[in-house]
Motif scaffolding. Structure first.
Motif, PDB file in Angstrom:
ATOM      1  N   GLN A   1       0.816  -1.212   0.000  1.00  0.00           N
ATOM      2  CA  GLN A   1       0.000   0.000   0.000  1.00  0.00           C
ATOM      3  C   GLN A   1       0.853   1.267   0.000  1.00  0.00           C
ATOM      4  OE1 GLN A   1      -3.435  -0.486   0.015  1.00  0.00           O
ATOM      5  NE2 GLN A   1      -3.642   1.678  -0.506  1.00  0.00           N
ATOM      6  N   SER A   2       1.990   1.229   0.645  1.00  0.00           N
ATOM      7  CA  SER A   2       2.814   2.428   0.754  1.00  0.00           C
ATOM      8  C   SER A   2       3.537   2.752  -0.551  1.00  0.00           C
ATOM      9  CB  SER A   2       3.843   2.258   1.874  1.00  0.00           C
ATOM     10  OG  SER A   2       4.677   1.149   1.618  1.00  0.00           O
ATOM     11  N   GLN A   3       3.585   1.835  -1.505  1.00  0.00           N
ATOM     12  CA  GLN A   3       4.247   2.070  -2.789  1.00  0.00           C
ATOM     13  C   GLN A   3       3.270   1.893  -3.950  1.00  0.00           C
ATOM     14  OE1 GLN A   3       7.710  -0.449  -3.044  1.00  0.00           O
ATOM     15  NE2 GLN A   3       8.975   0.988  -1.889  1.00  0.00           N
ATOM     16  N   SER A   4       2.056   2.282  -3.738  1.00  0.00           N
ATOM     17  CA  SER A   4       1.028   2.173  -4.774  1.00  0.00           C
ATOM     18  C   SER A   4       0.473   3.566  -5.083  1.00  0.00           C
ATOM     19  CB  SER A   4      -0.096   1.252  -4.294  1.00  0.00           C
ATOM     20  OG  SER A   4      -1.095   1.137  -5.268  1.00  0.00           O
ATOM     21  N   PRO A   5       0.209   3.873  -6.370  1.00  0.00           N
ATOM     22  CA  PRO A   5       0.403   3.015  -7.545  1.00  0.00           C
ATOM     23  C   PRO A   5       1.866   2.960  -7.991  1.00  0.00           C
ATOM     24  CG  PRO A   5      -0.457   5.134  -8.211  1.00  0.00           C
ATOM     25  CD  PRO A   5      -0.436   5.145  -6.708  1.00  0.00           C
ATOM     26  N   LEU A   6       2.221   1.847  -8.631  1.00  0.00           N
ATOM     27  CA  LEU A   6       3.581   1.615  -9.111  1.00  0.00           C
ATOM     28  C   LEU A   6       3.545   1.540 -10.639  1.00  0.00           C
ATOM     29  CD1 LEU A   6       6.532   1.016  -8.360  1.00  0.00           C
ATOM     30  CD2 LEU A   6       5.920  -1.425  -8.317  1.00  0.00           C
ATOM     31  N   LEU A   7       4.286   2.440 -11.306  1.00  0.00           N
ATOM     32  CA  LEU A   7       4.256   2.544 -12.767  1.00  0.00           C
ATOM     33  C   LEU A   7       5.672   2.606 -13.316  1.00  0.00           C
ATOM     34  CD1 LEU A   7       1.499   5.321 -13.092  1.00  0.00           C
ATOM     35  CD2 LEU A   7       1.155   2.839 -13.205  1.00  0.00           C
ATOM     36  N   VAL A   8       5.756   2.506 -14.639  1.00  0.00           N
ATOM     37  CA  VAL A   8       7.023   2.687 -15.336  1.00  0.00           C
ATOM     38  C   VAL A   8       7.211   4.176 -15.579  1.00  0.00           C
ATOM     39  CG1 VAL A   8       8.379   2.123 -17.383  1.00  0.00           C
ATOM     40  CG2 VAL A   8       6.820   0.424 -16.402  1.00  0.00           C
ATOM     41  N   LYS A   9       8.354   4.702 -15.220  1.00  0.00           N
ATOM     42  CA  LYS A   9       8.579   6.140 -15.234  1.00  0.00           C
ATOM     43  C   LYS A   9       8.480   6.725 -16.634  1.00  0.00           C
ATOM     44  CE  LYS A   9      11.896   9.657 -13.702  1.00  0.00           C
ATOM     45  NZ  LYS A   9      10.922  10.316 -12.814  1.00  0.00           N
ATOM     46  N   GLU A  10       9.062   6.059 -17.647  1.00  0.00           N
ATOM     47  CA  GLU A  10       9.154   6.646 -18.974  1.00  0.00           C
ATOM     48  C   GLU A  10       7.809   6.737 -19.685  1.00  0.00           C
ATOM     49  OE1 GLU A  10      13.152   5.670 -17.754  1.00  0.00           O
ATOM     50  OE2 GLU A  10      11.230   4.619 -17.666  1.00  0.00           O
ATOM     51  N   ASN A  11       6.921   5.748 -19.525  1.00  0.00           N
ATOM     52  CA  ASN A  11       5.662   5.746 -20.277  1.00  0.00           C
ATOM     53  C   ASN A  11       4.423   5.600 -19.404  1.00  0.00           C
ATOM     54  OD1 ASN A  11       5.930   3.080 -19.502  1.00  0.00           O
ATOM     55  ND2 ASN A  11       6.410   2.339 -21.566  1.00  0.00           N
ATOM     56  N   GLY A  12       4.590   5.490 -18.110  1.00  0.00           N
ATOM     57  CA  GLY A  12       3.438   5.361 -17.236  1.00  0.00           C
ATOM     58  C   GLY A  12       2.698   4.046 -17.347  1.00  0.00           C
ATOM     59  N   ALA A  13       3.325   3.024 -17.943  1.00  0.00           N
ATOM     60  CA  ALA A  13       2.670   1.726 -18.116  1.00  0.00           C
ATOM     61  C   ALA A  13       2.770   0.919 -16.830  1.00  0.00           C
ATOM     62  CB  ALA A  13       3.307   0.968 -19.272  1.00  0.00           C
ATOM     63  N   SER A  14       1.873  -0.029 -16.718  1.00  0.00           N
ATOM     64  CA  SER A  14       1.876  -0.924 -15.562  1.00  0.00           C
ATOM     65  C   SER A  14       2.133  -2.371 -15.974  1.00  0.00           C
ATOM     66  CB  SER A  14       0.539  -0.839 -14.817  1.00  0.00           C
ATOM     67  OG  SER A  14      -0.533  -1.216 -15.681  1.00  0.00           O
ATOM     68  N   SER A  15       2.586  -2.603 -17.199  1.00  0.00           N
ATOM     69  CA  SER A  15       2.898  -3.953 -17.668  1.00  0.00           C
ATOM     70  C   SER A  15       3.954  -3.856 -18.749  1.00  0.00           C
ATOM     71  CB  SER A  15       1.651  -4.663 -18.206  1.00  0.00           C
ATOM     72  OG  SER A  15       1.129  -3.973 -19.325  1.00  0.00           O
TER      73      SER A  15
END
Length: 570
Positions: A371-385
């Motif tokens: 919960q403390s590290q959510s949401p977690l995304l890719v920095k360059e494109n904001g993707a989650s997969s």
């Protein structure tokens, strides 16, 4: 006083010879002339017969036994046929696709329309090995007219499994014509036209024929590009005119080929849930797979089979080789850098074994951050997969609200992940993105896979022929010859099915040919012997045979020298 008369006078003492005095010449001569007795002729021949008997045992018994026990068995292989297949001299790759045209009763002369469309289609085709053959559906033919009817574009469909696409000509009175609609879940193209667009008896072209030809060419353009790239990239040296590809198209196909899994009859899919805490500890993965993934896997049943297992890993920490997530103020989220995605999977601690199941393992990892590290995304494109080439895919499931993470993930919460995994699986299996019809994309994949398996099996046969010729010291058992014969037989059947347009049968035979070729090339007895060259054999035998051979050779040389000296004295 003188001794009495008659008595012997005492002998005068003899002087001891000095040790340093040299021996007299008579003594030296006697010692020099003292020689051993001359060898009789009988003893001479006895010695020679003994030496000859030893050499006879070595030559007549020892060498044959050594040759027999150390001989390497090499089964006969059809090297010329294997090399011809590798060079592409036996099978010319062709892809004749049969397209059935269903004309309405309003079309007076459907044969003329098909011939006109066929001519327009041939003018657009730049890839001679990929030929679209138009045939008229539901039209019986005499038995002796089938071949010419296919050429003229007037034959009936025959077996529906051989039909790549069905074109339905539907007359309409309203709307823009001609227009088309490709059905997404059926290999059917609906073409809507107005009656005045049918070519007359005196015309050689018509808007309808030109429109249908362009639509068909557009539908199969991606398949032609893939096959042309495959054939040109293979080292088989076929003498077919390939379709010229642009630099952008070739680069895109190259990029796709680097992430696609190698073909296998069976793939093992592993779906894993990872979380850095103790929750969630369960997920409704089985109903989610049945609803969202099983239909896709069933559509691939004609190409490959799949087995599935699932697992949950709690307290799954990040790999220490990557940076820890950082908070981004602009995205209002925790982010991972793109260069750290390749090391996101902690292979040292996360149980992801690549050897589970029959075939290659395809891993799909669902990560639920704390919960403390959510949401977690890719920095360059904001993707989650993201997709890991030739390995699998990763998806991050961020909680949708600030509420606590549930102990179990419901099926509805897994919908985004299942959709992501489906798209990743499609990319890993090499399914084309166009056209819009799924059956057409699967049939394209069937032809591409069958052709690649034929080229791979042929290349393996060529490599085996080179190994057979360049390494005469390796054994070749009969099992290798049997596998080679099976490979050649199934390759020929696959090539025949290609010429007949039966691509599913071609895939089956190509699959067997590839398996048998790999079995022959990686035979254990052959692979092990490669690492024992002739120098190794010399190092093994020389300490054993050296002490035995030296006395025999020296005795034989001595007798030969003695015989030569005797002949010279005579």
């Amino acid at each position: 006083m003188a001794p009495p008369e008659g008595a012997d006078a005492p002998a005068a003492p003899k002087a001891d010879p000095k040790p340093s005095d040299p021996p007299s010449e008579s003594i030296v001569a006697s010692r020099t002339n003292k020689q051993p007795p001359a060898e009789t002729l009988e003893s001479l021949w006895v010695r020679r017969w003994v030496i000859l008997s030893f050499w006879a045992v070595v030559a007549c018994l020892g060498l044959p036994m050594w040759w027999k026990t150390t001989a390497i068995y090499r089964a006969d292989l059809p090297l010329q046929d294997m090399t011809d297949w590798a060079d592409g001299k036996i099978c010319r790759p062709v892809f004749p696709l049969r397209i059935a045209v269903e004309a309405s009763p309003q079309v007076q002369d459907a044969h003329r329309l098909i011939r006109t469309t066929q001519h327009a289609l041939d003018d657009l085709n730049e890839f001679s090995a990929h030929h679209l053959r138009l045939i008229l559906a539901d039209l019986p033919l005499p038995a002796n007219a089938s071949q010419q009817a296919i050429i003229d574009g007037t034959s009936s469909t025959g077996d529906d499994q051989d039909i790549a696409l069905s074109v339905r000509l539907i007359p309409v009175e309203t709307g823009e014509t001609p227009r088309s609609h490709l059905q997404p879940y059926a290999p059917t193209l609906d073409v809507y036209y107005s009656p005045n667009q049918i070519p007359s008896a005196s015309s050689t072209a018509s808007p309808l024929a030109t429109f249908v030809a362009h639509e068909l060419h557009k539908i199969f353009a991606d398949e032609q590009a893939r096959l042309s790239y495959l054939l040109s990239a293979s080292s088989s040296g076929h003498a077919t005119k390939w379709k010229a590809l642009s630099a952008e198209t070739a680069a895109e196909l190259q990029r796709q080929s680097t992430r696609v899994l190698k073909y296998a009859p069976t793939y093992h899919l592993t779906f894993s849930l990872f979380t850095p805490t103790s929750v969630p500890s369960a997920w409704d993965i089985e109903p989610a797979l049945r609803q969202y993934l099983t239909p896709l896997l069933e559509s691939f049943a004609t190409i490959s089979n799949f087995t599935i297992d699932t697992q949950v890993q709690l307290y799954a920490t990040f790999s220490p080789s990557i940076r820890q997530p950082e908070y981004d103020e602009d995205l209002k989220a925790w982010t991972l850098r793109k260069e750290d995605l390749s090391g996101f999977i902690n292979a040292a601690e996360w149980p992801l074994s690549p050897s589970i199941g029959e075939g290659p393992t395809v891993n799909f990892a669902l990560y639920v951050p704390e919960q403390s590290q959510s949401p977690l995304l890719v920095k360059e494109n904001g993707a989650s997969s993201w997709l890991v080439p030739q390995w699998g895919g990763v998806a991050i499931l961020n909680p949708t609200s600030s509420a606590a993470i549930p102990k179990a993930l419901a099926k509805e919460a897994l919908v985004p992940a299942m959709q992501t995994f489906s798209n990743q699986l499609i990319s890993l299996l090499g399914l084309p993105q166009t056209p819009a019809s799924l059956p057409l994309r699967l049939s394209t994949l069937t032809r591409v896979r069958a052709a690649s398996l034929i080229f791979s099996a042929s290349s393996t046969l060529g490599a085996l022929a080179q190994v057979y010729q360049k390494m005469p010291s390796i054994p070749v058992p009969d099992s290798v010859a049997k596998s080679v014969d099976l490979t050649l037989g199934h390759l020929q059947q696959a090539c025949d099915h290609f010429r007949d347009g039966r691509f599913q049968g071609a895939l089956e035979h190509a699959r067997i040919a590839e398996a048998q070729a790999e079995k022959a090339f990686f035979e254990r007895s052959m692979v092990g012997q490669v690492y024992f060259p002739d120098e190794h054999k010399v190092a093994v035998y020389l300490p054993l045979l050296g002490p035995v051979a030296v006395p025999l050779v020296m005795a034989a040389l001595k007798e030969i020298k003695s015989g030569i000296a005797t002949l010279r004295r005579r």
